[in-house]
Motif scaffolding. Structure first.
Motif, mmCIF file in Angstrom:
data_model
loop_
_atom_site.group_PDB
_atom_site.id
_atom_site.type_symbol
_atom_site.label_atom_id
_atom_site.label_comp_id
_atom_site.label_asym_id
_atom_site.label_seq_id
_atom_site.Cartn_x
_atom_site.Cartn_y
_atom_site.Cartn_z
ATOM 1 N N VAL A 156 22.150 51.053 -12.322
ATOM 2 C CA VAL A 156 22.209 52.409 -11.797
ATOM 3 C C VAL A 156 23.662 52.785 -11.548
ATOM 4 O O VAL A 156 24.415 52.031 -10.936
ATOM 5 C CB VAL A 156 21.416 52.525 -10.481
ATOM 6 N N ALA A 157 24.053 53.962 -11.999
ATOM 7 C CA ALA A 157 25.386 54.477 -11.699
ATOM 8 C C ALA A 157 25.301 55.252 -10.389
ATOM 9 O O ALA A 157 24.379 56.036 -10.174
ATOM 10 C CB ALA A 157 25.869 55.389 -12.824
ATOM 11 N N ALA A 158 26.255 55.006 -9.483
ATOM 12 C CA ALA A 158 26.260 55.713 -8.212
ATOM 13 C C ALA A 158 26.450 57.202 -8.453
ATOM 14 O O ALA A 158 27.015 57.625 -9.461
ATOM 15 C CB ALA A 158 27.371 55.169 -7.322
ATOM 16 N N ALA A 159 25.967 58.001 -7.505
ATOM 17 C CA ALA A 159 26.099 59.455 -7.613
ATOM 18 C C ALA A 159 27.569 59.854 -7.670
ATOM 19 O O ALA A 159 28.442 59.158 -7.139
ATOM 20 C CB ALA A 159 25.419 60.118 -6.421
ATOM 21 N N ASP A 160 27.837 60.980 -8.330
ATOM 22 C CA ASP A 160 29.205 61.484 -8.415
ATOM 23 C C ASP A 160 29.804 61.646 -7.027
ATOM 24 O O ASP A 160 29.174 62.212 -6.131
ATOM 25 C CB ASP A 160 29.220 62.838 -9.137
ATOM 26 N N GLY A 161 31.014 61.161 -6.870
ATOM 27 C CA GLY A 161 31.684 61.231 -5.576
ATOM 28 C C GLY A 161 31.805 59.886 -4.910
ATOM 29 O O GLY A 161 32.680 59.672 -4.065
ATOM 30 N N HIS B 101 16.436 44.306 -4.505
ATOM 31 C CA HIS B 101 17.597 45.038 -5.010
ATOM 32 C C HIS B 101 18.462 45.418 -3.816
ATOM 33 O O HIS B 101 17.949 45.853 -2.779
ATOM 34 C CB HIS B 101 17.157 46.287 -5.764
ATOM 35 N N ILE B 102 19.777 45.271 -3.942
ATOM 36 C CA ILE B 102 20.694 45.511 -2.829
ATOM 37 C C ILE B 102 21.614 46.680 -3.135
ATOM 38 O O ILE B 102 22.246 46.731 -4.189
ATOM 39 C CB ILE B 102 21.542 44.254 -2.534
ATOM 40 N N LEU B 103 21.681 47.615 -2.190
ATOM 41 C CA LEU B 103 22.635 48.716 -2.242
ATOM 42 C C LEU B 103 23.548 48.601 -1.022
ATOM 43 O O LEU B 103 23.058 48.560 0.111
ATOM 44 C CB LEU B 103 21.919 50.071 -2.205
ATOM 45 N N ALA C 226 25.342 42.947 -6.849
ATOM 46 C CA ALA C 226 25.373 43.690 -5.590
ATOM 47 C C ALA C 226 26.748 44.312 -5.388
ATOM 48 O O ALA C 226 27.529 43.873 -4.545
ATOM 49 C CB ALA C 226 25.024 42.763 -4.422
ATOM 50 N N PRO C 227 27.067 45.353 -6.160
ATOM 51 C CA PRO C 227 28.388 45.982 -6.030
ATOM 52 C C PRO C 227 28.501 46.780 -4.736
ATOM 53 O O PRO C 227 27.499 47.207 -4.157
ATOM 54 C CB PRO C 227 28.445 46.913 -7.250
ATOM 55 N N TRP C 228 29.733 46.973 -4.299
ATOM 56 C CA TRP C 228 29.997 47.822 -3.137
ATOM 57 C C TRP C 228 30.219 49.254 -3.592
ATOM 58 O O TRP C 228 30.906 49.508 -4.583
ATOM 59 C CB TRP C 228 31.237 47.343 -2.387
ATOM 60 N N TYR C 229 29.669 50.209 -2.832
ATOM 61 C CA TYR C 229 29.880 51.628 -3.062
ATOM 62 C C TYR C 229 30.635 52.207 -1.864
ATOM 63 O O TYR C 229 30.166 52.103 -0.722
ATOM 64 C CB TYR C 229 28.550 52.367 -3.231
ATOM 65 N N ARG D 167 20.984 60.500 -3.097
ATOM 66 C CA ARG D 167 20.801 60.578 -4.553
ATOM 67 C C ARG D 167 20.901 59.184 -5.187
ATOM 68 O O ARG D 167 20.124 58.853 -6.097
ATOM 69 C CB ARG D 167 21.848 61.512 -5.155
ATOM 70 N N THR D 168 21.830 58.373 -4.713
ATOM 71 C CA THR D 168 21.978 57.028 -5.270
ATOM 72 C C THR D 168 20.761 56.165 -4.957
ATOM 73 O O THR D 168 20.289 55.395 -5.802
ATOM 74 C CB THR D 168 23.252 56.360 -4.722
ATOM 75 N N ILE D 169 20.227 56.285 -3.745
ATOM 76 C CA ILE D 169 19.026 55.527 -3.380
ATOM 77 C C ILE D 169 17.838 55.976 -4.227
ATOM 78 O O ILE D 169 17.076 55.151 -4.744
ATOM 79 C CB ILE D 169 18.724 55.690 -1.880
ATOM 80 N N ALA D 170 17.681 57.281 -4.381
ATOM 81 C CA ALA D 170 16.567 57.793 -5.185
ATOM 82 C C ALA D 170 16.696 57.357 -6.641
ATOM 83 O O ALA D 170 15.710 56.946 -7.272
ATOM 84 C CB ALA D 170 16.514 59.323 -5.091
#
Length: 332
Positions: free
Chosen positions: A63-68, A226-228, A286-289, A305-308
């Motif tokens: 998954v790509a994190a949301a823009d920003g 899954h880890i965010l 488990a990347p950091w955002y 948005r990233t979680i969804a």
């Protein structure tokens, strides 16, 4: 979601107790003769259901994190100072608040499927400096999510019992079970952050913990979680404004802790500790955002948005119904 997820097995059905050659008794006899390794494999399969397939089937969804949001590239040095905490993606505030409602609805619908499927879980980690907005983010993003399928764990100063165990013990106990969304308000990273800045343990101790944390997160990932991980990045000026707001407003006095003023003196030390943790513990699984968090409305939207998007990529599905359910009728 109140239905039971396991059916009774053959040993619980009437009429099997007096059958000497029942499948269950034969299986039990075979297990008694089997080597210990085979017994362990059989027991694991019975207890965990689909456990043998977990590693292969439940690796993280890409998954790509949301823009920003700034994704910390694994294996590369990261400097938190390079992220603009004031960034807002040039979005309109009112539009973003309306869009948040859409993302929350997505999370609610997907969470129900995750809960029903009961095969995987999602762990959402929030870290930030004092007044960074962890509580507010959790309230805003998870509003309306069924509390039966979501739990929040806040980690304060460890208790005597917790200090008598390894540093990861208290965190592992609160990881989400299959079907659940777990939220960590502060997390296992406290043991390479506040512990480091306040010199609570010797340097060789906290230095070794980066690798242990990576191992811990890999274990969770390979077990179906899954880890965010979101770091809420605010500026020093923004923290000052938020602390002052707590002093001025009587209704916010309960949120003000004089100790925060002492911690603020260690701002630079914390920024260095945060940057090191982000660098050393951002991994492919488990990347950091890093989230620009001065603008609360922007922060809430891009995290939701990233979680969804992550839940959507995990693609949870309702279990198949028993054969013939659609043709059944309920008696008067």
């Amino acid at each position: 979601m109140s239905k039971k997820h396991r059916k009774t097995d053959g040993r619980q059905k009437a009429g099997t107790a007096g059958v000497t050659n029942s499948p269950d008794r034969s299986a039990a006899a075979a297990r008694r003769k089997a080597p210990s390794s085979s017994l362990w494999a059989a027991a694991t399969s019975e207890i965990a259901g689909t456990a043998p397939a977990l590693v292969a089937a439940h690796l993280p969804a890409p998954v790509a994190a949301a823009d920003g949001i700034v994704t910390v590239a694994p294996g590369r040095r990261f400097d938190l100072a390079e992220v603009d905490a004031n960034a807002d993606g040039s979005l309109d505030k009112d539009w973003a608040k309306a869009a948040l409602a859409t993302e929350r609805a997505r999370i609610q619908a997907l969470q129900e499927k995750l809960y029903a499927e009961r095969q995987r879980s999602l762990l959402v980690v929030f870290q930030a400096i004092d007044t960074g907005g962890k509580d507010g983010t959790i309230r805003a993003v998870f509003e309306g999510v069924n509390p039966q399928g979501c739990s929040v764990a806040s980690f304060k100063v460890p208790s005597i019992e917790e200090r008598d165990h390894d540093f990861l013990w208290r965190y592992h106990q609160r990881t989400p079970a299959r079907g659940m969304i777990g939220v960590f308000n502060r997390s296992h990273y406290e043991d390479v952050l506040v512990v480091r800045v306040k010199h609570l343990v010797p340097e060789p101790v906290w230095q070794a913990r980066y690798g242990l944390i990576n191992d811990f997160e890999r274990l969770l990932t390979e077990s179906g979680t899954h880890i965010l991980k979101f770091f809420l990045h605010i500026s020093k000026d923004e923290q000052k404004e938020r602390l002052e707001a707590r002093i001025v407003d009587p209704e916010k006095h309960w949120k003000f802790d004089p100790a925060d003023l002492v911690e603020r003196k260690s701002w630079d030390a914390y920024q260095t500790a945060f940057s090191d943790a982000l660098t050393r513990c951002s991994t492919p699984h488990a990347p950091w955002y890093v989230v620009p968090a001065n603008r609360k409305w922007f922060r809430n939207l891009i995290i939701a948005r990233t979680i969804a998007d992550t839940l959507e990529a995990m693609d949870p599905r309702f279990p198949e119904a028993q054969a013939g359910v659609a043709e059944m009728t309920v008696p008067d």
